[in-house]
Design an enzyme around this catalytic site. Structure first.
Site, short mmCIF file in Angstrom:
data_model
loop_
_atom_site.label_atom_id
_atom_site.label_comp_id
_atom_site.label_asym_id
_atom_site.label_seq_id
_atom_site.Cartn_x
_atom_site.Cartn_y
_atom_site.Cartn_z
N ALA A 36 0.87 -1.19 0.00
CA ALA A 36 0.00 0.00 0.00
C ALA A 36 0.90 1.24 0.00
O ALA A 36 0.77 2.14 0.83
CB ALA A 36 -0.96 0.00 1.19
N HIS A 41 6.70 5.77 2.27
CA HIS A 41 7.58 4.64 1.92
C HIS A 41 8.63 5.08 0.90
O HIS A 41 9.80 4.71 0.99
CB HIS A 41 6.77 3.50 1.30
CG HIS A 41 5.70 2.93 2.17
ND1 HIS A 41 4.36 3.04 1.87
CD2 HIS A 41 5.76 2.22 3.32
CE1 HIS A 41 3.64 2.41 2.80
NE2 HIS A 41 4.47 1.92 3.69
P1 AMP Z 1 4.34 -0.15 6.68
O1 AMP Z 1 4.21 -0.56 5.25
O2 AMP Z 1 3.18 0.62 7.21
O3 AMP Z 1 4.79 -1.28 7.57
O4 AMP Z 1 5.53 0.88 6.71
C1 AMP Z 1 6.79 0.56 6.17
C2 AMP Z 1 7.79 1.59 6.64
O5 AMP Z 1 7.37 2.88 6.19
C3 AMP Z 1 7.89 1.66 8.16
O6 AMP Z 1 9.26 1.76 8.51
C4 AMP Z 1 7.11 2.90 8.49
O7 AMP Z 1 7.55 3.51 9.68
C5 AMP Z 1 7.39 3.76 7.28
N1 AMP Z 1 6.38 4.80 7.12
C6 AMP Z 1 5.04 4.64 7.18
N2 AMP Z 1 4.41 5.84 7.04
C7 AMP Z 1 5.39 6.76 6.89
C8 AMP Z 1 5.39 8.19 6.70
N3 AMP Z 1 4.26 8.89 6.65
N4 AMP Z 1 6.59 8.81 6.57
C9 AMP Z 1 7.75 8.09 6.62
N5 AMP Z 1 7.81 6.76 6.79
C10 AMP Z 1 6.66 6.10 6.93
#
Ligand code: AMP
Length: 286
Positions: A36, A41
């Site tokens: 997603a 990301h």
């Molecule tokens: P997820 O796919 O939600 O597990 O996130 C993957 C990585 O993206 C994790 O290290 C999150 O902390 C990072 N992440 C999610 N949202 C943000 C954002 N708004 N800004 C920066 N990094 C993010």
């Protein structure tokens, strides 16, 4: 131009690609995601590209980190679109294993990082951080990167991963990437897609409120007092508040009186959506 998606699905294929790069003297960064894909990301992929010669992005919706009543089944999945976005942002390889590759029959090991996981998100989501620590340890051991990048957005998770890597002597440098936000301040999250239009209008109050806490602390207001005021403001705006907390930025220990350096962290529910956010004290300009 759209770069061709370039994916591997097995540990064996991932290791072969990484070994070839190593043989050519290249350094490697890993950016773990659950897909997603959004600009948050992609900012981590850009940071990874600036720090290493080759970037592996992983895409795995990890069943171990979801509770029985959480959104594992509903979690948005669109691998083709995610792969294209990651490749365009500079990922050289997508690692997208199936659950059976990550957790084959007989899988029985669990990693628990104590203390750091006991409250905040750990309180409401039992087993969540065990699931995160277990899958991140596996991803790091499968890929063997020089650096791995995680977002400050999941601040407690970032500290848990730093602790895990230190405690288990995993030879990788963990870097945090700044939180990417919408223009109105809402932190980008895959779960923002669950918000109704009315909830989406309220959602930025979360960021505004934790910024107010940080500003109050900088003015000398006590931590307990500032977080109580924030809870009241959030509830008045229509959120159900799981926590608003002022913590030591390295250990997450609670802080009570006036503070110079801290992290303000909050988790709230808006309808069926759970949102988290955090800011440093002192605040940094966006
Ligand atoms: P997820 O796919 O939600 O597990 O996130 C993957 C990585 O993206 C994790 O290290 C999150 O902390 C990072 N992440 C999610 N949202 C943000 C954002 N708004 N800004 C920066 N990094 C993010």
């Amino acid at each position: 131009m759209t770069r061709a998606a370039n994916a591997v699905r097995t540990v064996r294929d991932l290791r072969a690609r990484v070994a070839a790069w190593r043989g050519a003297g290249k350094s490697i960064a890993l950016v773990p995601t659950m897909g997603a894909i959004h600009a948050g990301h992609l900012s981590l992929v850009a940071l990874a590209s600036s720090k290493a010669d080759r970037v592996v992005a992983s895409l795995f919706v990890n069943p171990l980190q979801f509770g029985p009543r959480e959104d594992f089944k509903a979690y948005p999945r669109d691998e083709a679109s995610d792969a294209a976005k990651l490749a365009n942002a500079g990922a050289d390889l997508l690692y997208a294993p199936d659950a059976s590759e990550m957790y084959p029959p007989g899988f029985s090991t669990k990693i628990t990082v104590a203390e750091l996981t006991e409250d905040l998100c750990g309180a409401a989501r039992p087993n969540h951080f065990d699931g995160v620590a277990t899958v991140v340890a596996k991803l790091l051991l499968q890929c063997g990167p020089d650096i791995a990048i995680f977002g400050d957005k999941d601040y407690q998770q970032l500290l848990v991963i730093k602790r895990l890597v230190c405690d288990l002597d995993i030879p990788v440098k963990i870097l945090g990437g700044a939180i990417v936000r919408e223009d109105d301040g809402l932190a980008l999250s895959s779960r923002n897609a669950y918000l109704s239009p009315a909830e989406r209008k309220i959602a930025p109050v979360l960021y505004q409120t934790i910024c107010d806490v940080a500003a109050d602390l900088a003015q000398g207001r006590g931590a307990d007092d500032a977080s109580e005021a924030a809870r009241f403001k959030l509830e008045a705006a229509g959120f159900r508040v799981a926590y608003v907390a002022v913590r030591n930025p390295d250990t997450l220990e609670p802080l009570h009186g006036p503070v110079k350096e801290a992290r303000v962290l909050a988790a709230v529910h808006l309808g069926k959506t759970r949102l988290i956010d955090n800011v440093p004290v002192p605040l940094q300009a966006r």
